[in-house]
Design a protein around this motif. Sequence first.
Motif, mmCIF file in Angstrom:
data_model
loop_
_atom_site.group_PDB
_atom_site.id
_atom_site.type_symbol
_atom_site.label_atom_id
_atom_site.label_comp_id
_atom_site.label_asym_id
_atom_site.label_seq_id
_atom_site.Cartn_x
_atom_site.Cartn_y
_atom_site.Cartn_z
ATOM 1 N N GLY A 1 -0.714 -5.593 -13.309
ATOM 2 C CA GLY A 1 -1.568 -5.231 -12.169
ATOM 3 C C GLY A 1 -1.919 -3.760 -12.173
ATOM 4 N N LEU B 1 -8.362 -6.538 -6.532
ATOM 5 C CA LEU B 1 -6.922 -6.805 -6.493
ATOM 6 C C LEU B 1 -6.574 -7.912 -5.510
ATOM 7 C CD1 LEU B 1 -4.070 -6.032 -7.414
ATOM 8 C CD2 LEU B 1 -4.049 -4.350 -5.559
ATOM 9 N N LEU B 2 -7.173 -7.878 -4.320
ATOM 10 C CA LEU B 2 -6.880 -8.909 -3.322
ATOM 11 C C LEU B 2 -7.357 -10.288 -3.765
ATOM 12 C CD1 LEU B 2 -7.624 -6.952 -0.032
ATOM 13 C CD2 LEU B 2 -5.387 -7.583 -0.969
ATOM 14 N N ALA C 1 1.895 -13.239 -8.096
ATOM 15 C CA ALA C 1 0.860 -12.695 -7.214
ATOM 16 C C ALA C 1 1.349 -11.429 -6.515
ATOM 17 C CB ALA C 1 0.435 -13.739 -6.194
ATOM 18 N N TRP C 2 2.567 -11.471 -5.944
ATOM 19 C CA TRP C 2 3.113 -10.287 -5.274
ATOM 20 C C TRP C 2 3.360 -9.156 -6.266
ATOM 21 C CZ3 TRP C 2 2.645 -9.157 -0.478
ATOM 22 C CH2 TRP C 2 2.583 -10.160 0.486
ATOM 23 N N SER C 3 3.765 -9.497 -7.473
ATOM 24 C CA SER C 3 4.018 -8.485 -8.494
ATOM 25 C C SER C 3 2.725 -7.778 -8.891
ATOM 26 C CB SER C 3 4.668 -9.127 -9.724
ATOM 27 O OG SER C 3 5.894 -9.721 -9.386
ATOM 28 N N VAL C 4 1.669 -8.548 -9.119
ATOM 29 C CA VAL C 4 0.368 -7.961 -9.463
ATOM 30 C C VAL C 4 -0.144 -7.109 -8.307
ATOM 31 C CG1 VAL C 4 -2.053 -8.530 -9.930
ATOM 32 C CG2 VAL C 4 -0.239 -9.719 -11.156
ATOM 33 N N LEU C 5 0.025 -7.603 -7.086
ATOM 34 C CA LEU C 5 -0.399 -6.836 -5.910
ATOM 35 C C LEU C 5 0.359 -5.514 -5.823
ATOM 36 C CD1 LEU C 5 -2.168 -6.887 -3.335
ATOM 37 C CD2 LEU C 5 -0.197 -7.852 -2.158
ATOM 38 N N ALA D 1 4.206 -8.475 -14.734
ATOM 39 C CA ALA D 1 3.081 -8.651 -13.819
ATOM 40 C C ALA D 1 2.828 -7.370 -13.021
ATOM 41 C CB ALA D 1 3.336 -9.821 -12.877
ATOM 42 N N LEU E 1 -3.894 -15.830 -7.845
ATOM 43 C CA LEU E 1 -2.599 -16.023 -8.494
ATOM 44 C C LEU E 1 -1.572 -16.625 -7.535
ATOM 45 C CD1 LEU E 1 -2.315 -12.763 -10.604
ATOM 46 C CD2 LEU E 1 -2.534 -15.094 -11.475
ATOM 47 N N GLY E 2 -1.747 -16.390 -6.238
ATOM 48 C CA GLY E 2 -0.840 -16.940 -5.247
ATOM 49 C C GLY E 2 -0.820 -18.450 -5.248
ATOM 50 N N SER F 1 -5.018 -11.418 -6.647
ATOM 51 C CA SER F 1 -3.693 -11.761 -6.114
ATOM 52 C C SER F 1 -3.725 -13.072 -5.326
ATOM 53 C CB SER F 1 -3.166 -10.639 -5.226
ATOM 54 O OG SER F 1 -2.928 -9.486 -5.996
#
Length: 124
Positions: A105, A20-21, A35-39, A101, A27-28, A24
């Motif tokens: 995630g 995940l990290l 990126a924040w949404s997937v995280l 997203a 994607l950032g 993300s």
Amino acid sequence: MATIKRPPVYRVPGIQLVVLLVVSAGLGVVDVTIAWSVLAGGVVAIIPHLYFTVYAFRHMGARVSPDIARSFARGEAGKFILTMVGFACVFKSGFALNPLAVFGGYFAMLIIQWWAVAVAVRGQ
């Protein structure tokens, strides 16, 4: 007397978190909101899974089978509640998130969970 080893399912949330990290962070570079949404969606999947893993696999052996069944039931109920609360917190947070997203995630972490548990159990 033979003993059954604990299943290596404790490693699965760690694997999920690393994936995940990395995803993300990648994607950032493209889109920070995605990126924040997937995280956020991934964390909503990982935390309840970790709760279930800790709660369900704390007893071992045939003598404590009623405790094992009770732990699985409570762990599953807690996982369900934590998932609902997690999604409520994510969507009530007020941050600009992409709902697709977030769910992407979440579902990606579920697929990784199923795969990693299958690999871990098969390898045992």
